[in-house]
Design an enzyme around this catalytic site. Structure first.
Site, mmCIF file in Angstrom:
data_model
loop_
_atom_site.group_PDB
_atom_site.id
_atom_site.type_symbol
_atom_site.label_atom_id
_atom_site.label_comp_id
_atom_site.label_asym_id
_atom_site.label_seq_id
_atom_site.Cartn_x
_atom_site.Cartn_y
_atom_site.Cartn_z
ATOM 1 N N HIS A 228 46.335 72.653 70.545
ATOM 2 C CA HIS A 228 47.329 71.835 71.259
ATOM 3 C C HIS A 228 47.342 70.393 70.754
ATOM 4 O O HIS A 228 47.780 69.485 71.456
ATOM 5 C CB HIS A 228 47.078 71.855 72.771
ATOM 6 C CG HIS A 228 47.053 73.229 73.357
ATOM 7 N ND1 HIS A 228 48.189 73.923 73.686
ATOM 8 C CD2 HIS A 228 46.001 74.058 73.632
ATOM 9 C CE1 HIS A 228 47.847 75.121 74.169
ATOM 10 N NE2 HIS A 228 46.535 75.223 74.135
ATOM 11 N N SER B 31 57.430 56.241 47.055
ATOM 12 C CA SER B 31 58.489 55.600 47.831
ATOM 13 C C SER B 31 59.208 54.609 46.941
ATOM 14 O O SER B 31 58.588 53.932 46.114
ATOM 15 C CB SER B 31 57.887 54.881 49.046
ATOM 16 O OG SER B 31 58.820 54.000 49.629
#
Length: 449
Positions: free
Chosen positions: A161, A285
């Site tokens: 989770h 980038s």
């Protein structure tokens, strides 16, 4: 218009040998030629078996299929408006060139187009899967197996989770993916590739009209099985495509597991468990020089989604044909190569991505060292065992540990002090005191190996 034929062509080009329009037409020529040979081998209608040299010259029509035939078919189809009829005319034309006019009328004999197409699609899909897709799939599984062995002992915090949970090892987690993929791989490798060859509505009516004494179902079966395919004896005008639905659903299932792998590795990279190995000259980038983006896994994710959508559409459409035949399968099947192309591209991205990451064991250990509360499971479980054994009278061990650890950071010293004060046997106490998050991994290492 498709990036598979442009930007991504180097990664998927081998599929084009089978799943392109040219690959399909080559298989159609093969189907027509081998049917001619089967009919003459059976001495149907007074013919005699062809000499071996003539058979080899005939088989050269598909073995040497190239740009000349592609251009010829394009020109002929512009007139016929029918792709399979154009192939028939090509074979007839070449029979004349080879001096085999005497058997020209056996070309496409008693065949509906779907006889030729069912054989051709089965051949091309089978060869594409076995010669291109499965080897790429196997390479990825092999890489995962290598990584799972290499990192079998690399203790890491699990994140059920998304929250800190009982530790595992990176090797065991990668082994889970390898095992899942191997199961699906076995199912894909065992796939049937079926064809029919029973005429306009699957009844051999025209065949029997021409020769009522011939055992046409047996002749057809031997022909289809001789091509390495399975024979579907009971069909409408078309082979029912159920084998294709089964195959595409299995490949889509494999893609779902691969998608899970891609997102998990992406997440491990984002939390620093894996570092990305810089590639010389590559830019992460356009504005942030420090970045190395996990593009291999992101591209794999997107291509698997495209492949799944196409494979799902293929399965949904091909399972149905109105009455004895409709044409919805025709356009649909022309996209088989696109579906496998995006899947193959994803496999290439995943393989390359896994070769460009390195496990940061120090990060894994640091993460474990600030999450000692994950040992609460071990402590409460040991207490419960001690209660059953009569060495403890502690009530509700789970609640006791919940109060200590839930929503709290608990360090090594605090846990050690807590364990020291427990009413449990000395052997159990010493086992718990020796335990650390990095050693609380059960048999994960053995599972990975």
């Amino acid at each position: 218009m498709s990036p598979l034929d442009g930007r991504y062509r180097p990664a998927v080009a081998p599929l084009g040998d089978y799943l392109s329009e040219a690959g399909l037409n080559r298989a159609r020529v093969e189907a027509e030629v081998e049917w001619l040979i089967a009919l003459t081998d059976g001495s149907l209608f007074g013919t005699s078996p062809l000499a071996d040299a003539d058979k080899e010259r005939l088989r050269g029509l598909y073995r040497d299929f190239g740009q000349t035939e592609i251009d010829w078919l394009a020109e002929k189809e512009a007139v016929t408006r029918h792709d399979v009829k154009a192939v028939e005319y090509l074979v007839r034309d070449r029979l004349s060139t080879l001096g085999l006019d005497s058997i020209a009328e056996l070309t496409h004999f008693a065949c509906t187009s779907e006889d030729i197409n069912s054989v051709s699609y089965a051949l091309t899909v089978k060869r594409a899967v076995e010669n291109v897709w499965l080897p790429a799939f196997d390479d990825l599984i092999a890489k995962l197996r290598d990584l799972s062995t290499e990192h079998a002992d690399a203790a890491m915090l699990s994140r059920t989770h998304g929250q800190p949970a009982t530790p595992s090892t990176m090797g065991k987690e990668l082994a889970v993916f390898a095992w899942r993929l191997e199961r699906v791989r076995a199912q894909i490798a065992a796939s049937d590739y079926l064809a029919k060859f029973s005429g306009a509505t699957g009844t051999w009516s025209a065949h029997l009209a021409a020769d009522p004494d011939a055992d046409w179902p047996t002749i057809a079966r031997e022909y289809v099985e001789g091509l390495g395919l399975g024979f579907n004896n009971l069909t409408t005008q078309i082979e029912s495509h159920d084998w294709q639905v089964e195959l595409y659903d299995r490949v889509r299932h494999a893609g779902g597991i691969l998608h899970n792998l891609a997102t998990d590795i992406w997440t491990y990279i984002s939390i620093g468990y894996f570092t990305q190995i810089p590639v010389a000259g590559a830019t992460g980038s356009s504005t942030m020089p420090h970045k190395i983006n996990p593009i291999r896994f992101e591209n794999a994710e997107a291509n698997l989604e495209l492949s799944a959508a196409l494979l799902g559409s293929l399965s949904q459409t091909l399972v149905t044909s109105r009455l004895q035949r409709d044409l919805t399968d025709s356009t649909t099947q022309r996209n088989i190569g696109v579906a496998f192309g995006h899947s193959l591209l994803a496999l290439d991205n995943l393989r390359r991505g896994l070769n460009e990451i390195s496990l940061a064991r120090d990060v894994l250990l640091a993460d474990l060292d600030v999450n000692w509360e994950v040992l609460a499971e071990a402590i409460q479980t040991v207490i419960r065992a001690e209660v059953v054994a009569g060495r403890s009278t502690i009530s509700d061990p789970y609640a006791l540990l919940k109060e200590l650890t839930r929503g709290h950071r608990v360090g090594a010293a605090e846990l050690a002090s807590f364990v020291e004060g427990l009413e449990i046997g000395d052997a159990a106490k010493q086992r718990l005191l020796a335990l650390t998050p990095a050693t609380y991994v059960g048999i994960a290492e053995q599972l990975a190996k």
